[in-house]
Design a protein around this motif. Structure first.
Motif, PDB file in Angstrom:
ATOM      1  N   GLU A  98       0.832  -1.210   0.000  1.00 12.49           N
ATOM      2  CA  GLU A  98       0.000   0.000   0.000  1.00 12.49           C
ATOM      3  C   GLU A  98       0.862   1.254   0.000  1.00 12.49           C
ATOM      4  O   GLU A  98       0.488   2.276  -0.589  1.00 12.49           O
ATOM      5  N   ASP A  99       2.030   1.198   0.641  1.00  8.73           N
ATOM      6  CA  ASP A  99       2.941   2.350   0.610  1.00  8.73           C
ATOM      7  C   ASP A  99       3.408   2.628  -0.818  1.00  8.73           C
ATOM      8  O   ASP A  99       3.515   3.789  -1.232  1.00  8.73           O
ATOM      9  N   LEU A 100       3.676   1.537  -1.559  1.00  7.38           N
ATOM     10  CA  LEU A 100       4.080   1.712  -2.959  1.00  7.38           C
ATOM     11  C   LEU A 100       2.931   2.238  -3.802  1.00  7.38           C
ATOM     12  O   LEU A 100       3.129   3.083  -4.679  1.00  7.38           O
ATOM     13  N   ILE A 101       1.719   1.733  -3.537  1.00  3.93           N
ATOM     14  CA  ILE A 101       0.559   2.223  -4.275  1.00  3.93           C
ATOM     15  C   ILE A 101       0.392   3.724  -4.060  1.00  3.93           C
ATOM     16  O   ILE A 101       0.055   4.472  -4.986  1.00  3.93           O
ATOM     17  N   ASP A 102       0.664   4.183  -2.834  1.00  6.66           N
ATOM     18  CA  ASP A 102       0.535   5.606  -2.528  1.00  6.66           C
ATOM     19  C   ASP A 102       1.498   6.462  -3.357  1.00  6.66           C
ATOM     20  O   ASP A 102       1.251   7.656  -3.566  1.00  6.66           O
ATOM     21  N   LYS A 103       2.583   5.837  -3.817  1.00  6.61           N
ATOM     22  CA  LYS A 103       3.535   6.571  -4.662  1.00  6.61           C
ATOM     23  C   LYS A 103       3.056   6.647  -6.105  1.00  6.61           C
ATOM     24  O   LYS A 103       3.670   7.321  -6.935  1.00  6.61           O
ATOM     25  N   GLY A 104       1.974   5.957  -6.388  1.00  7.75           N
ATOM     26  CA  GLY A 104       1.399   5.971  -7.729  1.00  7.75           C
ATOM     27  C   GLY A 104       1.309   4.568  -8.294  1.00  7.75           C
ATOM     28  O   GLY A 104       2.196   3.737  -8.046  1.00  7.75           O
ATOM     29  N   PRO A 105       0.240   4.256  -9.032  1.00  8.23           N
ATOM     30  CA  PRO A 105       0.086   2.922  -9.619  1.00  8.23           C
ATOM     31  C   PRO A 105       1.266   2.499 -10.476  1.00  8.23           C
ATOM     32  O   PRO A 105       1.676   1.332 -10.477  1.00  8.23           O
ATOM     33  N   GLU A 106       1.839   3.461 -11.215  1.00 13.08           N
ATOM     34  CA  GLU A 106       2.965   3.122 -12.088  1.00 13.08           C
ATOM     35  C   GLU A 106       4.147   2.585 -11.295  1.00 13.08           C
ATOM     36  O   GLU A 106       4.791   1.608 -11.695  1.00 13.08           O
ATOM     37  N   VAL A 107       4.446   3.237 -10.178  1.00 14.61           N
ATOM     38  CA  VAL A 107       5.561   2.800  -9.322  1.00 14.61           C
ATOM     39  C   VAL A 107       5.295   1.389  -8.808  1.00 14.61           C
ATOM     40  O   VAL A 107       6.170   0.514  -8.852  1.00 14.61           O
ATOM     41  N   PHE A 108       4.082   1.164  -8.330  1.00 12.60           N
ATOM     42  CA  PHE A 108       3.711  -0.144  -7.785  1.00 12.60           C
ATOM     43  C   PHE A 108       3.882  -1.243  -8.832  1.00 12.60           C
ATOM     44  O   PHE A 108       4.503  -2.284  -8.574  1.00 12.60           O
ATOM     45  N   PHE A 109       3.346  -1.031 -10.026  1.00 16.94           N
ATOM     46  CA  PHE A 109       3.420  -2.048 -11.070  1.00 16.94           C
ATOM     47  C   PHE A 109       4.855  -2.278 -11.531  1.00 16.94           C
ATOM     48  O   PHE A 109       5.269  -3.421 -11.756  1.00 16.94           O
TER      49      PHE A 109
END
Length: 212
Positions: A82-93
């Protein structure tokens, strides 16, 4: 070649049995390999196999356990997603795709993927493993990830299960493309290409569903 053989003989016997079995299973399929053949390739008596593994199926179980362990380590650590998702979907993927490709980009994992592609058709244990661990569990994880993105209003309120199927079906396509259709092609170059293709597919999806 001589140095390679010396290195092999220095490995623990159980490790050598594992490696030889994986080589043979991925080349011929599980049913077409005998314990006698494994012992011969390792350079030990057939009876010595049973000092390390109960039977041939126990070797297959060890291979599956190794594969599951490696895949688990390719996932984004629990609590960090969820921390990565908060940085933006692109970062998470992008982080997730890189972790996954790096973990499966080894000769051992290549052989296990190949073994799975062979055995899924007629081995009940492998078929159930594929269904649960490589289809159902990842789809559940991705459904949850997309639900988080919907809740955070990062993406449009599209059914997260549908998005999970849309995203993960492309990964399954790549699996069949390489490990079934293009198995003899160069592995490293395919993995580089696969990462780019996953990124392109992700960008295509996000362009359609992201809220700007």
């Amino acid at each position: 070649m001589k140095n390679q053989k010396v290195t092999q003989t220095k490995k623990p016997t159980k490790e050598r049995i594992f490696e030889v079995s994986l080589d043979l299973f991925s080349q011929k399929g599980y049913d077409r390999v005998s314990v006698r053949e494994i012992a011969r390739e390792v350079g030990i008596r057939e009876s010595s196999i049973y000092n390390h593994y109960k039977n041939k199926e126990a070797i297959l179980d060890a291979i599956i356990d190794y594969f599951k362990s490696e895949l688990n380590q390719s996932s984004i650590p629990e609590g960090e997603g969820e921390d990565l998702i908060d940085k933006g979907p692109e970062v998470f993927f992008n982080v997730g795709a890189k972790l996954y490709i790096d973990r499966i980009n080894t000769p051992e994992m290549e052989k296990i993927w190949r073994l799975i592609s062979i055995e899924t058709y007629h081995n009940d244990k492998m078929r159930e493993f594929f269904k649960k661990e490589l289809l159902e569990e990842p789809l559940n994880v991705w459904e949850n990830n997309f639900q988080i993105m919907v809740d955070k209003k990062m993406i449009k309120p599209v059914n997260p299960r549908t998005l999970a199927y849309e995203y993960f079906s492309f990964v399954i396509f790549l699996f069949f493309e390489y490990f079934v259709l293009k198995y003899d092609d160069d592995f490293d170059s395919f993995m580089d290409l696969a990462l780019d293709r996953i990124k392109n597919h992700t960008e295509f999806m996000l362009d359609a569903i992201k809220i700007y």
